[in-house]
Design an enzyme around this catalytic site. Structure first.
Site, PDB file in Angstrom:
ATOM      1  CG  ASP A 130     -16.579  33.169 -38.171  1.00 21.84           C
ATOM      2  OD1 ASP A 130     -16.945  31.977 -38.130  1.00 21.84           O
ATOM      3  OD2 ASP A 130     -15.499  33.539 -38.664  1.00 21.84           O
ATOM      4  CG  LEU A 131     -20.136  36.017 -31.665  1.00 20.09           C
ATOM      5  CD1 LEU A 131     -21.602  35.709 -31.398  1.00 20.09           C
ATOM      6  CD2 LEU A 131     -19.309  35.818 -30.397  1.00 20.09           C
TER       7      LEU A 131
END
Length: 311
Positions: A130-131
């Site tokens: 995930d970012l």
């Protein structure tokens, strides 16, 4: 954050949450927003700002920074991890070539440049994070190596552990096993996920996690725990949803907390270790723990339940 004397932090957090999956420039919004909020925020200023934790002739594993996009598709104008890895590899190979003795001829140099360009082009990531998640991320150096990691993931020959800071103090003498299916939230725009107890959960799929409690302490003056999570399946946002299901959401998770937890400078989730049993080699990488007081003074440990370096 003040704008003309008015605190608009909550509005910014809500706006970033709405845009998270709604536009390709969502990371730019989050990037700007996080920078306004934290004195401890760190973002790579160049392609050289990268930490390699494992390297072989087939693979490179890096310690990804939080809020750094994986590739240019996520955020074209920003530094991204794929770009960092390729630039690091290219610079390292150039340095080695220039130091060789005797020096290469002009013809050898031209051939080497073509070969290097192809090697850089072949580098690709083997999985995604995930970012906002930091930690171990694997890159394959060839198409064949990429296929072998893909096959290892399909055959479940991958072991991943994550560190997380969560709200509240968890208490358990044994590891906590969570077996709660995860599906898409039909009431939200984009790929927002939810557990199967949500009234709008669609197409839930099995998801299992194991949680070990490592430390109790405080984050920004509120009770918090450091936990080690092993994911037995690989569903989107699995750890974030499972911890929220336990009633101990991850600190800084602006997507799945109510009300939105917008004050922390990042999501407190870190891919601590990655082990991949490929048919070619055993990839075994470990990224240092970022959730220590020296790196984030808001976290203060009060009790050690199980030492991080002994799991």
């Amino acid at each position: 954050m003040n704008l003309l004397g008015v605190d608009v932090s909550g509005a910014c957090a809500t706006f970033s949450r709405l845009c998270y999956f709604g536009a390709p420039w969502y990371s730019v919004i989050l990037q700007w927003y996080r920078q306004q909020r934290s004195e401890h925020y760190r973002y790579p200023s160049s392609n050289d700002d990268i930490q390699v934790v494992y390297e072989s002739k087939n693979y490179i594993v890096v310690n990804k920074d939080d809020l750094v996009p994986i590739d240019a598709f996520d955020a074209p104008a920003q530094v991204n991890v794929t770009q960092q890895v390729k630039k690091w590899f290219e610079k390292r190979e150039i340095d080695k070539f220039l130091r060789q003795d005797p020096p290469a001829t002009e013809e050898q140099t031209e051939q080497w440049k073509k070969s290097l360009a192809q090697k850089v082009e072949d580098i690709r990531y083997s999985h995604r994070l995930d970012l906002g998640t930091s930690g171990c991320m694997c890159f394959a150096r060839s198409t064949a190596a990429s296929f072998l990691t893909y096959k290892a993931f399909i055959d479940k020959r991958v072991l991943k552990y994550y560190l997380a800071l969560v709200h509240g103090h968890l208490h358990s003498s044994y590891p906590i096993y969570i077996d709660v299916p995860i599906g898409e939230n039909a009431s939200c725009y984009g790929r927002i996920m939810c557990t199967n107890d949500h009234p709008y959960c669609t197409h839930p799929k099995p998801a299992q996690s194991q949680v070990d409690i490592l430390e109790h302490g405080e984050y920004d003056g509120k009770p918090a725990s450091k936990v080690l999570v092993r994911i037995l399946t690989g569903k989107r946002h699995q750890i974030r949803l499972h911890m929220n299901y336990l009633g101990h959401p991850i600190i800084g998770d602006y997507l799945y907390t109510e009300p939105i937890d917008y004050k922390p400078h990042r999501i407190m989730l870190h891919a601590r270790s990655l082990t991949i049993h490929t048919d070619q080699e055993l990839i075994d990488a470990l990224a240092k723990d970022p959730f220590v007081t020296q790196m984030d003074p808001k976290w203060k440990k009060t009790k050690t339940i199980y030492p991080v370096n002994r799991w």
